[in-house]
Design a protein around this motif. Structure first.
Motif, PDB file in Angstrom:
ATOM      1  N   GLU A   1     -50.002   9.318  43.142  1.00  0.00           N
ATOM      2  CA  GLU A   1     -50.718   8.174  43.056  1.00  0.00           C
ATOM      3  C   GLU A   1     -52.084   8.733  42.646  1.00  0.00           C
ATOM      4  O   GLU A   1     -52.753   9.484  43.736  1.00  0.00           O
ATOM      5  CB  GLU A   1     -50.620   7.205  44.202  1.00  0.00           C
ATOM      6  CG  GLU A   1     -51.737   5.878  43.818  1.00  0.00           C
ATOM      7  CD  GLU A   1     -51.706   4.966  45.151  1.00  0.00           C
ATOM      8  OE1 GLU A   1     -50.638   4.836  45.884  1.00  0.00           O
ATOM      9  OE2 GLU A   1     -52.929   4.325  45.251  1.00  0.00           O
TER      10      GLU A   1
ATOM     11  N   THR B   1     -50.280   1.282  45.205  1.00  0.00           N
ATOM     12  CA  THR B   1     -49.181   1.790  46.035  1.00  0.00           C
ATOM     13  C   THR B   1     -48.213   0.546  46.343  1.00  0.00           C
ATOM     14  O   THR B   1     -47.069   0.908  46.748  1.00  0.00           O
ATOM     15  CB  THR B   1     -50.174   1.640  47.486  1.00  0.00           C
ATOM     16  OG1 THR B   1     -51.350   2.725  47.309  1.00  0.00           O
ATOM     17  CG2 THR B   1     -49.387   2.297  48.537  1.00  0.00           C
TER      18      THR B   1
ATOM     19  N   ASP C   1     -52.775   4.804  52.354  1.00  0.00           N
ATOM     20  CA  ASP C   1     -51.457   4.549  51.725  1.00  0.00           C
ATOM     21  C   ASP C   1     -50.523   5.494  52.140  1.00  0.00           C
ATOM     22  O   ASP C   1     -49.354   5.198  51.841  1.00  0.00           O
ATOM     23  CB  ASP C   1     -51.979   5.044  50.278  1.00  0.00           C
ATOM     24  CG  ASP C   1     -52.799   3.902  49.622  1.00  0.00           C
ATOM     25  OD1 ASP C   1     -53.242   2.870  50.285  1.00  0.00           O
ATOM     26  OD2 ASP C   1     -53.457   4.002  48.440  1.00  0.00           O
TER      27      ASP C   1
HETATM   28 MG   LIG Z   1     -53.049   2.989  46.812  1.00  0.00          MG
END
Ligand SMILES: [Mg+2]
Ligand SMILES: Nc1nc2c(ncn2[C@@H]2O[C@H](COP(=O)(O)OP(=O)(O)OP(=O)(O)O)[C@@H](O)[C@H]2O)c(=O)[nH]1
Length: 216
Positions: free
Chosen positions: A116, A43, A71
């Motif tokens: 991600e 992140t 996140d």
């Molecule tokens: Mg993360």
């Protein structure tokens, strides 16, 4: 028998990944799949990448986590279009989860979509998402023996980012050991050493990614 079942799962995933890819191509968006262990700095890299490229590229993010919106909230606060996927226990994202997130993003407005993946050094490598670029991250805190112990992700990635270089010297991590092991199993891999904390080495990474997006 178990092997056949697994192969069926992977085949079904590949088919959905191909469909995702068609959607990405149609929308003209470059897609990066970011994979690493929990806490490696994924992140942090997404935030730094957005910071470095947001005046040149329109960027959206899909956040994959087992649970929570932690996140996604960070990115939302920074004004980034973001969709959170909670896998509810699964240790990786699969192509179907990504396809379900896509209607929540205006793909045609994006140049770059960063996915991600769930923090895990093994399973995410086994599931194609339809991405253009597989980026994996290893942080100095994890140890330089990880490519030997978890070779799959290192051998499949197009790019390796070694993060937390500000911690070099505090332990016994040797970037040269990682470079030697990883290029031995994956000669074409591109390697960056950087620190999301200090910003050292980030310019080389963002400029590489910018060129990849623009020259696809
Ligand atoms: Mg993360
Ligand atoms: N010293 C140092 N700490 C860093 C660096 N990059 C990230 N961190 C810290 O490492 C911790 C984890 O960073 P995240 O970016 O949340 O890691 P992540 O890989 O997204 O974690 P998960 O999503 O939980 O898997 C945070 O406390 C960050 O501040 C770095 O370059 N140096």
């Amino acid at each position: 028998m178990e092997i056949e079942v697994l192969e069926g799962v992977f085949d079904a995933n590949e088919e959905i990944a191909r469909k995702n890819r068609e959607r990405f191509l149609e929308a003209g968006v470059f897609v990066m799949n970011l994979m690493a262990s929990p806490g490696a700095g994924k992140t942090s890299l997404v935030m730094r990448t957005v910071e470095g490229l947001r005046d040149r590229l329109s960027i959206g993010v899909i956040e994959g986590d087992i649970a929570s919106r932690v996140d996604a909230e960070k990115l939302k606060a920074a004004g980034v279009p973001v969709v959170q996927i909670n896998t509810g226990g699964a240790c990786h994202l699969d192509a179907n989860m990504v396809s379900m997130a896509l209607p929540h993003l205006d793909l045609s407005r994006l140049d770059l979509l960063i996915i991600e993946n769930v923090g895990n050094l093994v399973c995410p490598a086994e599931f194609q998402l339809g991405e253009d670029l597989k980026v994996m991250m290893l942080s100095v805190a994890e140890g330089d023996d990880k490519p030997l112990k978890y070779p799959l992700m290192f051998s499949q990635a197009h790019v390796l980012v070694i993060n937390k270089t500000d911690l070099l010297g505090m332990g016994d991590f040797d970037p040269q050991v990682v470079r030697k092991t990883v290029t031995g199993m994956n000669p074409d891999i591109v390697i960056f050493e950087l620190s999301c904390r200090t910003g050292d080495g980030l310019e080389a990474w963002t400029s590489y990614l910018h060129d990849r997006v623009r020259c696809r």
